[in-house]
Design an enzyme around this catalytic site. Structure first.
Site, PDB file in Angstrom:
ATOM      1  N   SER A   1       0.837  -1.218   0.000  1.00 16.64           N
ATOM      2  CA  SER A   1       0.000   0.000   0.000  1.00 16.64           C
ATOM      3  C   SER A   1       0.865   1.259   0.000  1.00 16.64           C
ATOM      4  O   SER A   1       0.364   2.371   0.135  1.00 16.64           O
ATOM      5  CB  SER A   1      -0.921   0.002   1.229  1.00 16.64           C
ATOM      6  OG  SER A   1      -0.165  -0.118   2.413  1.00 16.64           O
TER       7      SER A   1
ATOM      8  N   ASN B   1      -2.565  -2.348  12.953  1.00 18.15           N
ATOM      9  CA  ASN B   1      -4.027  -2.174  12.932  1.00 18.15           C
ATOM     10  C   ASN B   1      -4.426  -0.918  13.723  1.00 18.15           C
ATOM     11  O   ASN B   1      -5.325  -0.187  13.325  1.00 18.15           O
ATOM     12  CB  ASN B   1      -4.732  -3.390  13.524  1.00 18.15           C
ATOM     13  CG  ASN B   1      -4.335  -4.680  12.831  1.00 18.15           C
ATOM     14  OD1 ASN B   1      -3.695  -4.633  11.779  1.00 18.15           O
ATOM     15  ND2 ASN B   1      -4.688  -5.796  13.413  1.00 18.15           N
TER      16      ASN B   1
ATOM     17  N   HIS C   1     -40.891  20.894 -11.647  1.00 15.11           N
ATOM     18  CA  HIS C   1     -40.927  20.023 -12.837  1.00 15.11           C
ATOM     19  C   HIS C   1     -40.245  20.703 -14.033  1.00 15.11           C
ATOM     20  O   HIS C   1     -40.583  20.411 -15.170  1.00 15.11           O
ATOM     21  CB  HIS C   1     -42.359  19.651 -13.226  1.00 15.11           C
ATOM     22  CG  HIS C   1     -43.207  19.197 -12.083  1.00 15.11           C
ATOM     23  ND1 HIS C   1     -43.345  17.884 -11.731  1.00 15.11           N
ATOM     24  CD2 HIS C   1     -43.935  19.904 -11.171  1.00 15.11           C
ATOM     25  CE1 HIS C   1     -44.141  17.787 -10.676  1.00 15.11           C
ATOM     26  NE2 HIS C   1     -44.507  19.006 -10.307  1.00 15.11           N
TER      27      HIS C   1
ATOM     28  N   SER D   1     -14.974  24.113 -28.924  1.00 13.28           N
ATOM     29  CA  SER D   1     -15.109  22.839 -29.612  1.00 13.28           C
ATOM     30  C   SER D   1     -13.979  22.718 -30.618  1.00 13.28           C
ATOM     31  O   SER D   1     -13.565  23.706 -31.219  1.00 13.28           O
ATOM     32  CB  SER D   1     -16.458  22.804 -30.333  1.00 13.28           C
ATOM     33  OG  SER D   1     -16.415  21.877 -31.399  1.00 13.28           O
TER      34      SER D   1
ATOM     35  N   LYS E   1     -18.776  27.261 -30.758  1.00  9.75           N
ATOM     36  CA  LYS E   1     -19.173  26.667 -29.486  1.00  9.75           C
ATOM     37  C   LYS E   1     -18.458  27.255 -28.273  1.00  9.75           C
ATOM     38  O   LYS E   1     -17.289  27.600 -28.311  1.00  9.75           O
ATOM     39  CB  LYS E   1     -18.904  25.150 -29.489  1.00  9.75           C
ATOM     40  CG  LYS E   1     -19.817  24.336 -30.348  1.00  9.75           C
ATOM     41  CD  LYS E   1     -21.285  24.366 -29.920  1.00  9.75           C
ATOM     42  CE  LYS E   1     -21.545  23.719 -28.597  1.00  9.75           C
ATOM     43  NZ  LYS E   1     -21.439  22.245 -28.670  1.00  9.75           N
TER      44      LYS E   1
ATOM     45  N   ASN F   1     -18.541  25.811 -24.369  1.00 10.23           N
ATOM     46  CA  ASN F   1     -19.117  24.701 -23.603  1.00 10.23           C
ATOM     47  C   ASN F   1     -18.888  24.850 -22.092  1.00 10.23           C
ATOM     48  O   ASN F   1     -17.840  25.326 -21.663  1.00 10.23           O
ATOM     49  CB  ASN F   1     -18.519  23.378 -24.084  1.00 10.23           C
ATOM     50  CG  ASN F   1     -18.935  23.057 -25.512  1.00 10.23           C
ATOM     51  OD1 ASN F   1     -20.036  23.408 -25.933  1.00 10.23           O
ATOM     52  ND2 ASN F   1     -18.045  22.420 -26.256  1.00 10.23           N
TER      53      ASN F   1
ATOM     54  N   GLU G   1     -19.995  20.534 -16.127  1.00  8.20           N
ATOM     55  CA  GLU G   1     -20.233  19.150 -16.550  1.00  8.20           C
ATOM     56  C   GLU G   1     -19.318  18.180 -15.809  1.00  8.20           C
ATOM     57  O   GLU G   1     -19.739  17.099 -15.397  1.00  8.20           O
ATOM     58  CB  GLU G   1     -20.023  19.018 -18.059  1.00  8.20           C
ATOM     59  CG  GLU G   1     -21.157  19.640 -18.866  1.00  8.20           C
ATOM     60  CD  GLU G   1     -20.862  19.667 -20.355  1.00  8.20           C
ATOM     61  OE1 GLU G   1     -21.807  19.600 -21.138  1.00  8.20           O
ATOM     62  OE2 GLU G   1     -19.681  19.777 -20.743  1.00  8.20           O
TER      63      GLU G   1
ATOM     64  N   GLN H   1      -7.469  -2.324   3.918  1.00  8.18           N
ATOM     65  CA  GLN H   1      -6.440  -1.494   3.287  1.00  8.18           C
ATOM     66  C   GLN H   1      -6.999  -0.760   2.067  1.00  8.18           C
ATOM     67  O   GLN H   1      -6.506   0.300   1.685  1.00  8.18           O
ATOM     68  CB  GLN H   1      -5.261  -2.385   2.886  1.00  8.18           C
ATOM     69  CG  GLN H   1      -4.151  -1.677   2.161  1.00  8.18           C
ATOM     70  CD  GLN H   1      -2.906  -2.535   2.057  1.00  8.18           C
ATOM     71  OE1 GLN H   1      -2.275  -2.827   3.063  1.00  8.18           O
ATOM     72  NE2 GLN H   1      -2.545  -2.946   0.863  1.00  8.18           N
TER      73      GLN H   1
ATOM     74  N   LYS I   1      -8.290   3.255   1.739  1.00  8.87           N
ATOM     75  CA  LYS I   1      -7.542   4.506   1.582  1.00  8.87           C
ATOM     76  C   LYS I   1      -7.681   5.165   0.212  1.00  8.87           C
ATOM     77  O   LYS I   1      -7.960   6.358   0.124  1.00  8.87           O
ATOM     78  CB  LYS I   1      -6.070   4.268   1.940  1.00  8.87           C
ATOM     79  CG  LYS I   1      -5.862   4.379   3.454  1.00  8.87           C
ATOM     80  CD  LYS I   1      -4.520   3.937   3.916  1.00  8.87           C
ATOM     81  CE  LYS I   1      -4.420   2.441   3.976  1.00  8.87           C
ATOM     82  NZ  LYS I   1      -5.440   1.800   4.844  1.00  8.87           N
TER      83      LYS I   1
HETATM   84  N1  ARG Z   1      -1.456  -1.410   5.296  1.00 10.67           N
HETATM   85  C1  ARG Z   1      -2.450  -1.856   6.217  1.00 10.67           C
HETATM   86  C2  ARG Z   1      -3.768  -1.085   5.941  1.00 10.67           C
HETATM   87  O1  ARG Z   1      -3.701  -0.124   5.291  1.00 10.67           O
HETATM   88  C3  ARG Z   1      -2.030  -1.577   7.616  1.00 10.67           C
HETATM   89  C4  ARG Z   1      -2.487  -2.549   8.617  1.00 10.67           C
HETATM   90  C5  ARG Z   1      -1.973  -3.904   8.295  1.00 10.67           C
HETATM   91  N2  ARG Z   1      -2.145  -4.803   9.333  1.00 10.67           N
HETATM   92  C6  ARG Z   1      -1.868  -6.080   9.184  1.00 10.67           C
HETATM   93  N3  ARG Z   1      -1.962  -6.825  10.198  1.00 10.67           N
HETATM   94  N4  ARG Z   1      -1.477  -6.565   8.050  1.00 10.67           N
HETATM   95  O2  ARG Z   1      -4.813  -1.466   6.386  1.00 10.67           O
END
Ligand code: ARG
Length: 470
Positions: A32, A119, A165, A286, A292, A294, A299, A331, A334
């Site tokens: 990650s 975690n 409407h 355009s 044009k 736009n 949009e 994970q 993110k």
């Molecule tokens: N890269 C992990 C995440 O974004 C971090 C936590 C990972 N924990 C683990 N026990 N592998 O969630």
């Protein structure tokens, strides 16, 4: 077959029980680093606070704690200056920082992870990050609100058709219409602030899932890291992403509002409506049709709403089947939330400029407000005031409208004599209430479109914007 022992830089902190090195493809698949690097400040600041907590818990000596903090500060600077690049093979940001720390401090650095899990770390990082982003997004919303008030103020005299409407319904002030969006944005701010409150809970001390064995002063850690609460349950703490979902939902609501606004601006800028003109600076041409101009910005705002909704659905779907506590699925949260944040930020910034730079075609708006029997309801109310039951009045005016349609005439130009043919209750003053101006003036109720009420509303909105602590 003899197992190849893992060695060198790519050796994992968790490799003790493994006999084989992780496959490169698996490393790439699970990493990650490319996106969680965004959380490096939060991660390191958090680690510094945690080192102090370990000192209090007597896991680190004063000298060790100092050494760790000094090294972490150097790493913070190094990453910030682009001098330190994270290693994809080290899985994630947290492992990278730890590896860098150990590189700098040796065995001392190896103590920092006592009683802590990634975690806990990743949730804490994300909470710190989102708390900060709430203040940024709210500030951008306020800037957009202020631009709306500027337009509302400088066009306070402009009357336009109000629609239901998408059919002309009753005359309203353009400013009243704009203030409707101000109100939507007020609610959006509240949603973001509430998401910020949900994020304001410290999970650190959960130690993966069951709670730490060490005397970690969780409350002290919370204070140091700017959290007002600590989590009540270690299992919930590490597996909860409600705060991310709340933020993503706030982003989705905001985009829904801006998408509606965009849709109106696009329609208004069309030749058919001709209510507004986008500045050349915020429009595109355009490649084939020379004439044009736009409305691409509006949009794209409307289009980007799709991805922000998608991110919310991504998050809800990631979480829906997860057993307690942490699972690696999480994970995936993110990229979704980062994308929503980036999108919302860029949209808010450009939308403010789009609003400020747009010119209003007041003549066309008022012309439209005068065509299409928009004051028919006012005429019915005239009869109500002369004791005709509303349902009767509605019918009578319906007939008048049909008459006008046949004779290609607007209500405003009916004579008293003509009116009297439909009801004896019409008096000389009935002809005076049929202009768009008197129609808006008649909506003199809190929340109504009477100019005095709208002026009041603008004033109140300005004051709130100024004193609003958010
Ligand atoms: N890269 C992990 C995440 O974004 C971090 C936590 C990972 N924990 C683990 N026990 N592998 O969630």
């Amino acid at each position: 077959m003899a197992a190849k022992r893992v060695s060198g830089k790519s050796k994992k902190a968790w490799s003790g029980r493994f006999q084989q090195a992780m496959a490169k493809s698996a490393e790439e698949f699970t990493s990650s680093v490319n996106y969680d690097v965004r959380l490096y400040k939060q991660d390191i600041v958090q680690s510094i606070a945690y080192a102090r907590a370990l000192l209090k818990a007597k896991i680190l000596t004063g000298a060790e704690c100092k050494k760790i903090i000094k090294a972490l500060e150097a790493i913070l600077k190094g990453i910030g200056a682009g001098k330190i690049k994270l290693d994809l093979r080290l899985e994630d940001l947290h492992m990278n920082v730890e590896a860098l720390l150990i590189e700098k401090t040796g065995d001392v650095g190896k103590k920092l992870h006592s009683g802590r899990s990634r975690n806990d770390q990743v949730s804490t990082d994300l909470r710190m990050y989102l708390k900060y982003e709430v203040t940024e997004v709210v500030m951008l919303i306020k800037k957009l609100q202020s631009a709306l008030l500027d337009q509302a103020e400088s066009n306070i005299k402009v009357i336009m058709p109000g629609y239901t409407h998408l059919q002309r319904a009753q005359p309203v002030l353009l400013s009243h219409h704009l203030l409707a969006y101000f109100e939507m944005l007020e609610r959006d701010k509240k949603r973001f602030l509430s998401a910020g409150e949900e994020a304001d809970v410290l999970p650190l001390g959960s130690a993966a899932l069951a709670g730490t064995n060490f005397k970690i002063d969780r409350q002290g850690l919370a204070t140091e890291l700017g959290f007002s609460k600590i989590s009540a349950n270690s299992m919930d703490a590490v597996s909860d992403r409600d705060f991310v979902i709340d933020f993503a939902a706030a982003c989705a609501s905001l985009m829904m509002h801006l998408s509606r606004f965009s849709e109106e601006l696009i329609i208004w800028s069309s030749w058919e409506f001709d209510y507004i003109k986008f500045s050349d600076q915020f429009a595109t041409g355009s490649s084939i049709m020379p004439q044009k101009k736009n409305p691409d910005i509006a949009e794209l705002v409307r289009g980007k709403t799709g991805r922000v909704y998608g991110n919310l659905l991504t998050l809800l779907t990631i979480m829906k089947g997860l057993p307690l506590a942490y699972n690696r699925d999480m994970q995936e949260d993110k990229e979704a939330i980062f994308d929503s944040i980036d999108t919302v930020r860029s949209v808010l910034a450009i939308f403010e400029q789009l609003i400020i730079s747009t010119t209003i075609n007041a003549d066309q708006m008022i012309r439209s407000a005068k065509k299409g029997y928009l004051t028919a309801t006012d005429l019915a109310y005239y009869l109500v005031r002369h004791d005709v039951p509303f349902r009767e009045a509605h019918k009578i005016v319906g007939k008048i409208v049909a008459y006008c349609e046949e004779s290609n005439m607007e209500l405003e130009y009916l004579s008293l004599k003509q009116l009297k043919e439909f009801s004896k209750d019409f008096g000389y003053d009935a002809t005076r209430i049929l202009s768009a101006e008197s129609s808006v003036a008649g909506k003199d109720v809190p929340g109504g479109t009477a100019p005095s009420r709208v002026k009041e509303a603008i004033k109140r909105a300005r004051k709130n914007l100024l004193h609003d602590k958010a």
